[in-house]
Enzyme design. Structure first.
Site, short mmCIF file in Angstrom:
data_model
loop_
_atom_site.label_atom_id
_atom_site.label_comp_id
_atom_site.label_asym_id
_atom_site.label_seq_id
_atom_site.Cartn_x
_atom_site.Cartn_y
_atom_site.Cartn_z
N HIS A 57 -8.14 8.96 -1.94
CA HIS A 57 -7.23 9.01 -0.39
C HIS A 57 -8.25 9.64 0.27
O HIS A 57 -8.44 8.72 2.03
CB HIS A 57 -6.10 10.00 -0.21
CG HIS A 57 -5.34 9.27 1.35
ND1 HIS A 57 -3.66 9.36 0.52
CD2 HIS A 57 -5.28 8.78 1.92
CE1 HIS A 57 -3.38 8.81 1.56
NE2 HIS A 57 -4.11 8.65 2.07
N LYS A 114 -2.78 5.67 -4.21
CA LYS A 114 -4.21 6.70 -3.78
C LYS A 114 -3.65 7.88 -3.78
O LYS A 114 -2.84 8.25 -3.99
CB LYS A 114 -4.16 6.57 -2.08
CG LYS A 114 -3.94 5.24 -1.24
CD LYS A 114 -4.51 5.69 0.24
CE LYS A 114 -3.78 4.21 1.04
NZ LYS A 114 -2.15 4.11 1.07
N TYR A 130 2.60 9.98 0.25
CA TYR A 130 3.42 9.72 0.71
C TYR A 130 5.01 9.58 -0.01
O TYR A 130 6.05 9.74 0.91
CB TYR A 130 3.26 8.05 1.38
CG TYR A 130 2.40 7.47 1.12
CD1 TYR A 130 0.97 8.03 2.42
CD2 TYR A 130 1.80 6.05 1.71
CE1 TYR A 130 0.28 7.64 2.73
CE2 TYR A 130 1.24 5.23 2.77
CZ TYR A 130 -0.01 6.77 2.57
OH TYR A 130 -1.12 5.90 3.45
N ASP A 154 1.16 -1.58 -0.24
CA ASP A 154 -0.25 0.06 -0.43
C ASP A 154 0.66 1.24 0.49
O ASP A 154 1.84 1.26 0.94
CB ASP A 154 -0.43 0.00 1.45
CG ASP A 154 -1.58 0.87 1.52
OD1 ASP A 154 -2.57 0.94 0.54
OD2 ASP A 154 -1.35 2.12 1.51
N1 LIG Z 1 -5.67 6.08 3.99
C1 LIG Z 1 -4.96 6.19 4.86
O1 LIG Z 1 -5.87 7.61 4.74
C2 LIG Z 1 -4.48 6.50 5.70
C3 LIG Z 1 -3.15 6.62 6.95
C4 LIG Z 1 -2.31 5.65 6.97
C5 LIG Z 1 -2.13 5.06 6.77
N2 LIG Z 1 -2.06 4.38 5.89
C6 LIG Z 1 -2.02 3.06 5.28
O2 LIG Z 1 -1.65 2.13 6.46
C7 LIG Z 1 -1.20 1.74 7.11
C8 LIG Z 1 -0.21 1.03 7.79
O3 LIG Z 1 -0.82 2.20 9.57
P1 LIG Z 1 0.67 2.76 10.15
O4 LIG Z 1 1.71 2.90 8.97
O5 LIG Z 1 0.20 3.84 10.78
O6 LIG Z 1 0.86 1.08 10.73
P2 LIG Z 1 0.71 0.73 11.53
O7 LIG Z 1 0.98 -0.60 11.36
O8 LIG Z 1 -0.56 0.81 12.20
O9 LIG Z 1 2.75 1.33 12.03
C9 LIG Z 1 3.66 1.94 12.54
C10 LIG Z 1 4.28 2.17 13.28
O10 LIG Z 1 4.62 1.14 14.38
C11 LIG Z 1 5.65 0.63 14.57
N3 LIG Z 1 5.69 -0.98 14.37
C12 LIG Z 1 5.70 -1.63 13.21
N4 LIG Z 1 5.48 -3.11 14.06
C13 LIG Z 1 5.97 -3.03 15.12
C14 LIG Z 1 6.36 -4.16 16.12
N5 LIG Z 1 6.05 -5.65 15.59
N6 LIG Z 1 6.69 -3.03 17.82
C15 LIG Z 1 6.29 -2.09 17.59
N7 LIG Z 1 6.20 -1.33 16.89
C16 LIG Z 1 5.75 -1.98 15.16
C17 LIG Z 1 6.18 1.42 13.04
O11 LIG Z 1 7.98 1.60 13.60
P3 LIG Z 1 9.48 1.08 13.45
O12 LIG Z 1 8.70 1.21 11.14
O13 LIG Z 1 10.57 1.87 13.46
O14 LIG Z 1 8.85 -0.76 12.80
C18 LIG Z 1 5.43 1.88 13.56
O15 LIG Z 1 6.20 3.40 13.59
C19 LIG Z 1 0.23 3.41 6.61
O16 LIG Z 1 1.20 2.85 6.20
C20 LIG Z 1 -0.40 3.38 4.81
O17 LIG Z 1 -0.11 2.23 3.61
C21 LIG Z 1 -3.36 4.73 5.57
#
Ligand SMILES: NC(=O)c1ccc[n+]([C@@H]2O[C@H](COP(=O)([O-])OP(=O)(O)OC[C@H]3O[C@@H](n4cnc5c(N)ncnc54)[C@H](OP(=O)(O)O)[C@@H]3O)[C@@H](O)[C@H]2O)c1
Length: 283
Positions: A111, A78, A53, A48
């Site tokens: 988005h 998106k 981004y 994704d």
């Molecule tokens: N449509 C939208 O408006 C929207 C908005 C936000 C996100 N998204 C999409 O959804 C995806 C997921 O959301 P998100 O990026 O917020 O991801 P998330 O998986 O909820 O959180 C990511 C955060 O958690 C940390 N992390 C990941 N695995 C971990 C673990 N096992 N233990 C401890 N910390 C951990 C990562 O740090 P490290 O990288 O340092 O491991 C990062 O800081 C995004 O990347 C994006 O593609 C979409």
């Protein structure tokens, strides 16, 4: 759901893998390329990204170098908020494809909707953007089209004129943010619901005794419990890490099942300091 490559069928029959690798905030080129490669190596087949981004080129490079054929991957991008409208959408999807180095996207989402307080005719603006996506879908450049952060009024508006229904709604979902009305309406329209930022409550849950006990009982980390919670709700969680070990571990969620009482406990949690997407509706 038994493995990382299991899929749901979208309303047009396209198969979407049940867990996705997210790339939000991965702006370092090397981290983006290596992150995608590590995810594919760990078995993820769903990637994704988004225009917002600013990493489509690097994600595309990771896809090219990952060693798995393009057709075995499910790639989403998106539309940026600054690119809404019929003409801009057509132009910007072409630019996304070029940056990613791809002939087609498996899924392309609006988005964020244009919302009420944006001025202008938010209803018409969202519908015009959608019309462009429908045409790009007809042309085969987008294998599936959808929406993101669309709440009930935005979904209802699109549905009034859509020739092709959105196939996915990607929204913020995790314990503390359940968006029940939006999930219910999406499902009523056969829209698969993706969950962004599934790990957001982690910092709170590290302090939560019940969740600590769960973690010990299942032999799983809190991150794995949160991702499993999302899967068991039938969402498609998207999760991001730039660390290979976490990328791998976050995918090890197919060998246990949260009991009903644990699902209920996680459902009941609330966190004051987390944004409530319901509040975005009027923005
Ligand atoms: N449509 C939208 O408006 C929207 C908005 C936000 C996100 N998204 C999409 O959804 C995806 C997921 O959301 P998100 O990026 O917020 O991801 P998330 O998986 O909820 O959180 C990511 C955060 O958690 C940390 N992390 C990941 N695995 C971990 C673990 N096992 N233990 C401890 N910390 C951990 C990562 O740090 P490290 O990288 O340092 O491991 C990062 O800081 C995004 O990347 C994006 O593609 C979409």
């Amino acid at each position: 759901m038994n493995s990382l490559t299991d899929t749901y069928s979208l309303s047009n029959g396209l198969e979407i893998p049940v867990l996705g690798y997210g790339t939000w905030q991965v702006t370092d080129p090397n981290e983006a390329v290596e992150g995608v490669k590590a995810a594919v190596k760990a078995g993820y087949r769903h990637i994704d990204t988004a225009q917002m981004y600013k990493n489509e080129e690097f994600v595309g490079k990771g896809i090219k170098e990952c060693g798995v054929p393009r057709e075995d991957l499910f790639v989403t991008s998106k539309l940026n908020n600054t690119n809404h409208g019929y003409e801009a959408t057509k132009r910007e999807v072409a630019i996304s494809l070029e940056k990613l180095g791809l002939d087609y996207l498996d899924l392309f989402l609006i988005h964020w909707p244009v919302v009420k307080n944006n001025g202008g005719d938010w209803k018409k603006d969202n519908r015009e953007t959608w019309r462009a996506l429908e045409e790009l879908y007809d042309e085969g450049k987008l294998k599936a089209i959808g929406i993101s952060n669309f709440a009930v009024p935005h979904i209802t508006n699109i549905m009034e004129t859509a020739r092709i229904k959105p196939m996915v709604n990607q929204i913020r979902l995790h314990p503390g943010v359940l968006q029940k009305d939006t999930v219910e309406l999406s499902r009523k329209h056969d829209i698969v619901v993706e969950a962004w930022s599934p790990l957001s409550p982690m910092k709170h849950l590290n302090e939560d005794e019940e969740v600590q006990k769960m973690s010990e009982a299942y032999g799983k980390s809190i991150a794995q419990i949160l991702l499993r919670w999302s899967l068991q709700h039938g969402f498609v969680p998207l999760t991001k890490s730039v660390h290979e070990e976490r990328i791998q571990k976050n995918a090890e969620i197919f060998d246990f099942e949260l009991k009903k009482e644990h699902m209920n406990y996680l459902d009941s949690l609330t966190f004051e300091d987390l944004d409530k997407p319901e509040d975005f509706v009027e923005r």
